[in-house]
Design an enzyme around this catalytic site. Sequence first.
Site, short mmCIF file in Angstrom:
data_model
loop_
_atom_site.label_atom_id
_atom_site.label_comp_id
_atom_site.label_asym_id
_atom_site.label_seq_id
_atom_site.Cartn_x
_atom_site.Cartn_y
_atom_site.Cartn_z
N GLY A 71 12.57 -5.89 14.49
CA GLY A 71 11.40 -6.22 13.71
C GLY A 71 9.95 -7.14 14.16
O GLY A 71 9.30 -6.49 13.13
N HIS A 140 -2.43 4.84 -2.46
CA HIS A 140 -3.18 6.57 -1.77
C HIS A 140 -3.91 5.59 -0.79
O HIS A 140 -4.90 4.94 -0.50
CB HIS A 140 -3.67 7.14 -2.81
CG HIS A 140 -4.73 6.34 -3.49
ND1 HIS A 140 -5.85 5.94 -3.25
CD2 HIS A 140 -4.37 5.44 -4.33
CE1 HIS A 140 -6.38 5.97 -3.68
NE2 HIS A 140 -5.85 4.89 -4.82
#
Length: 221
Positions: A71, A140
Site C-alpha cells: 500500500g 475526466h
Amino acid sequence: MVAKLLIVGAGGHARSAIDVVESDVNYEVDCLYDPTASEESDVFGYPVYAANTGLDELIGRRRCDVFVAVGDNFQRQRIQHEITSNNNHVRFATLVHKQSSVSQRASIGAGCIIMAGAIVNAGSRLGAGVIVNSSASVDHDCVIGEFASLAPGAVVGGAVSVGARTAVGLGAKVIHAVTLANDIVIGAGSLVLSNIEQDLSVAYGHPARIVRQRAADEPYL
Ligand SMILES: CC(C)(COP(=O)(O)OP(=O)(O)OC[C@H]1O[C@@H](n2cnc3c(N)ncnc32)[C@H](O)[C@@H]1OP(=O)(O)O)[C@@H](O)C(=O)NCCC(=O)NCCS
C-alpha cells in the site's frame, strides 16, 4: 487465456487485491511472496513464499505475471523497480475489479489496481502502479502520476493532476483542475481547493493547507 499471478506482499492490501483478481477473468492467483511472512503460511488458501525463497528465483520458476500489493507508495515503487531491474521479461498485471467503472477512453498503467466501486472517467491517464481504492473516483481528463494512490472514498474532480507517489487520503476531495506535486500526503477528509506545488508536503483541513514537509520514505498509513 487466464494468466497466473504472483502477488508480492501478504498484508491487508494483498488480501484486497486477491478479491480483485478473483473478479477478473484475465488472472488467477498462483501464490504470494512476502519476506516477512512465516514459512508455510497461506492467505485465503493461496501459498505464501517467505524469506527462504528468493523472489527472482520464484518469478522465474512459477512463470507468473507479478502484482506488487504494497500500500505504501514509496515502497511499492521501490519494490516494483527492484523486480524490473532483476527480471528482464517480467510483466506487471493491471487489476480491475468487475464492479468498478473504467472508461474505454481512460488509460491505465502496468501494476495499477482499480478496486470495487471505483470510477475512472474518460480521458484520464493513470501511470504505473497507481491505486484507485474502493469507491474512489477519478473524474475526466485527470493525470495520475506513477505509484500515486487514492484511498477509499477519495474524489478528484476533472482535469486534476496528481504527482508521482502522492497519496490522497480517505474521503479527501480535490476540486477540478488542481495540481498536486510529487510525494504529497493529503490527510483524510480534506478538501483541496488550490494547487499544492511543493513536493513532499503534508496537507490537510478545510480548505487543505500545507502543515509540514515529509521525507519521501516516511510512512503515512
Ligand atoms: C495527515 C496524516 C498523514 C498525519 O499527519 P501528521 O502531521 O503526522 O499528523 P499527526 O497525526 O501528528 O497529528 C497532528 C495534528 O493534526 C491533526 N490531523 C491529523 N490528520 C488530520 C486530518 N486528516 N485532518 C485534520 N486534522 C488532522 C491531528 O488531529 C493533530 O491535531 P492536534 O495537534 O490538535 O492533536 C494522517 O492523519 C492522515 O490523514 N493520513 C491519511 C490516512 C489515510 O487516508 N489512510 C488510507 C488508508 S487506505
